[in-house]
Write a protein that holds these residues in place. Structure first.
Motif, PDB file in Angstrom:
ATOM      1  N   LYS A  79       0.827  -1.196   0.000  1.00  0.00           N
ATOM      2  CA  LYS A  79       0.000   0.000   0.000  1.00  0.00           C
ATOM      3  C   LYS A  79       0.874   1.264   0.000  1.00  0.00           C
ATOM      4  CE  LYS A  79      -3.600  -2.595   0.158  1.00  0.00           C
ATOM      5  NZ  LYS A  79      -4.432  -2.774   1.332  1.00  0.00           N
ATOM      6  N   PRO A  80       0.354   2.362  -0.532  1.00  0.00           N
ATOM      7  CA  PRO A  80       1.141   3.596  -0.619  1.00  0.00           C
ATOM      8  C   PRO A  80       1.377   4.241   0.749  1.00  0.00           C
ATOM      9  CG  PRO A  80      -1.091   3.982  -1.371  1.00  0.00           C
ATOM     10  CD  PRO A  80      -0.969   2.498  -1.167  1.00  0.00           C
ATOM     11  N   VAL A  81       2.455   5.012   0.813  1.00  0.00           N
ATOM     12  CA  VAL A  81       2.861   5.654   2.058  1.00  0.00           C
ATOM     13  C   VAL A  81       3.069   7.152   1.815  1.00  0.00           C
ATOM     14  CG1 VAL A  81       4.521   5.660   3.965  1.00  0.00           C
ATOM     15  CG2 VAL A  81       4.094   3.537   2.681  1.00  0.00           C
ATOM     16  N   ILE A  82       2.547   7.961   2.716  1.00  0.00           N
ATOM     17  CA  ILE A  82       2.848   9.393   2.737  1.00  0.00           C
ATOM     18  C   ILE A  82       3.743   9.635   3.951  1.00  0.00           C
ATOM     19  CG2 ILE A  82       1.912  11.717   3.061  1.00  0.00           C
ATOM     20  CD1 ILE A  82      -0.660  10.666   1.640  1.00  0.00           C
ATOM     21  N   PHE A  83       4.969  10.044   3.704  1.00  0.00           N
ATOM     22  CA  PHE A  83       5.912  10.270   4.792  1.00  0.00           C
ATOM     23  C   PHE A  83       5.744  11.686   5.330  1.00  0.00           C
ATOM     24  CE2 PHE A  83       7.815   6.677   2.607  1.00  0.00           C
ATOM     25  CZ  PHE A  83       8.181   5.869   3.677  1.00  0.00           C
ATOM     26  N   VAL A  84       5.635  11.788   6.650  1.00  0.00           N
ATOM     27  CA  VAL A  84       5.452  13.071   7.328  1.00  0.00           C
ATOM     28  C   VAL A  84       6.608  13.224   8.307  1.00  0.00           C
ATOM     29  CG1 VAL A  84       3.914  14.486   8.724  1.00  0.00           C
ATOM     30  CG2 VAL A  84       2.951  12.804   7.147  1.00  0.00           C
ATOM     31  N   THR A  85       7.478  14.187   8.073  1.00  0.00           N
ATOM     32  CA  THR A  85       8.702  14.274   8.853  1.00  0.00           C
ATOM     33  C   THR A  85       9.219  15.702   8.936  1.00  0.00           C
ATOM     34  OG1 THR A  85      11.001  13.479   8.962  1.00  0.00           O
ATOM     35  CG2 THR A  85      10.029  13.763   6.774  1.00  0.00           C
ATOM     36  N   ALA A  86      10.092  15.944   9.885  1.00  0.00           N
ATOM     37  CA  ALA A  86      10.706  17.271  10.020  1.00  0.00           C
ATOM     38  C   ALA A  86      11.971  17.394   9.185  1.00  0.00           C
ATOM     39  CB  ALA A  86      11.034  17.539  11.496  1.00  0.00           C
ATOM     40  N   TYR A  87      12.350  16.335   8.498  1.00  0.00           N
ATOM     41  CA  TYR A  87      13.634  16.322   7.787  1.00  0.00           C
ATOM     42  C   TYR A  87      13.427  16.033   6.304  1.00  0.00           C
ATOM     43  CZ  TYR A  87      14.591  15.472  12.669  1.00  0.00           C
ATOM     44  OH  TYR A  87      14.587  15.557  14.036  1.00  0.00           O
ATOM     45  N   ASN A  88      14.194  16.734   5.466  1.00  0.00           N
ATOM     46  CA  ASN A  88      14.024  16.540   4.022  1.00  0.00           C
ATOM     47  C   ASN A  88      15.163  15.750   3.398  1.00  0.00           C
ATOM     48  OD1 ASN A  88      16.122  18.367   3.976  1.00  0.00           O
ATOM     49  ND2 ASN A  88      15.236  19.647   2.377  1.00  0.00           N
ATOM     50  N   ASP A  89      16.029  15.158   4.222  1.00  0.00           N
ATOM     51  CA  ASP A  89      17.192  14.465   3.676  1.00  0.00           C
ATOM     52  C   ASP A  89      16.939  12.984   3.394  1.00  0.00           C
ATOM     53  OD1 ASP A  89      16.899  14.330   6.425  1.00  0.00           O
ATOM     54  OD2 ASP A  89      19.023  14.207   6.858  1.00  0.00           O
ATOM     55  N   TYR A  90      15.678  12.521   3.537  1.00  0.00           N
ATOM     56  CA  TYR A  90      15.357  11.121   3.256  1.00  0.00           C
ATOM     57  C   TYR A  90      14.387  10.981   2.088  1.00  0.00           C
ATOM     58  CZ  TYR A  90      17.264  10.253   7.932  1.00  0.00           C
ATOM     59  OH  TYR A  90      18.075  10.185   9.037  1.00  0.00           O
ATOM     60  N   ALA A  91      14.208  12.046   1.307  1.00  0.00           N
ATOM     61  CA  ALA A  91      13.148  12.053   0.303  1.00  0.00           C
ATOM     62  C   ALA A  91      13.300  10.939  -0.727  1.00  0.00           C
ATOM     63  CB  ALA A  91      13.098  13.410  -0.392  1.00  0.00           C
TER      64      ALA A  91
END
Length: 259
Positions: A79-91
């Motif tokens: 299933k699809p995942v929406i990642f919600v995080t404070a960091y943009n280095d794992y995009a």
């Protein structure tokens, strides 16, 4: 937007998980939160037994026991995942782990609604297979990954001077004017609101402590427990006002400092 949407939330900050659930229900009261999972270990155990009772996952990346990508290495999740995080280095890695979007904290209802509409658009398009969607999202990432301010060009004494963002110890607003404070006590008037700066500054280095202050991690000297679950932050140079972090933000603040 899909009327019946069953969502799993992977988030170790209870306040953030509650806020996300509230926003989702505000957007669409038909949404059902199937489960909230606070750790890798609990998520792996749960998904092994319940891998077909949900449509979509909202997942933080940095959890108390590691990176959430480890969940997808241990359990086959389609299933699809929406990642919600404070960091943009794992995009990039996020999009390679069933990610269809990447939302940066702090988020609001408008951002969550946008990402749900994106989910509807991508999932409804059966002409794109998984690989096509990944390639599409990786290309889109080149345009959507947020770039943070490295310096500011500031008016000072009739001149324009460049100021390194990382060398600003804290920002403060008073009487609708925002000031940038330096380690040597100098202060500059900024042509930004705190809300604008919150989106322009690197969240790994700067934190919106409250309505009046954004602080640089390197300026923090100590943190003390305060009344009613709040935190009192001591920074340098010392401002005239106390800097208090609310109970709702306290866990996120402590996690931000402990990186």
């Amino acid at each position: 937007m899909k009327k019946y949407l069953h969502i799993v939330i992977i988030e170790d900050e209870a306040a953030t998980a509650r806020n996300l659930e509230y926003i989702l229900k505000e957007i669409n009261p038909e949404i059902q939160i199937v489960k909230t999972l606070p750790s890798i270990a609990e998520a792996v155990d749960w998904f092994r037994l319940n891998n077909s009772v949900y449509n979509l996952i909202f997942s933080d990346i940095r959890l108390s026991d590691g990176l959430s990508f480890e969940i997808f290495r241990q359990v086959s999740i389609k299933k699809p995942v929406i990642f919600v995080t404070a960091y943009n280095d794992y995009a990039i890695e996020a999009f390679r782990n069933n990610g269809i979007d990447y939302v940066l904290k702090p988020f609001d209802g408008e951002e969550i609604q946008r990402t749900l509409l994106k989910y509807d658009t991508l999932i409804a398009d059966d002409s794109k297979n998984g690989q096509d969607k990944t390639e599409f999202l990786l290309k889109e990432l080149q345009y959507t990954t947020r770039q943070y301010k490295k310096s500011f060009l500031i008016h000072y004494c009739g001149r324009l001077i460049p100021v390194d963002a990382a060398k600003i110890n804290w920002f403060h607003t008073a009487n609708e004017i925002v000031y940038a404070h330096m380690a040597d006590g100098r202060q500059y008037v900024m042509e930004y609101t705190l809300e604008q700066l919150e989106h322009e500054l690197d969240p790994t280095l700067f934190f919106r402590a409250n309505r009046q202050f954004i602080i640089n991690k390197n300026s923090v000297d100590a943190v003390e427990y305060f009344f009613n679950g709040r935190l009192l932050v001591k920074i340098h140079p010392l401002p005239q006002e106390q800097i208090l972090v609310s109970k709702a933000k306290a866990m996120h603040f402590r996690k931000w400092l402990d990186q």
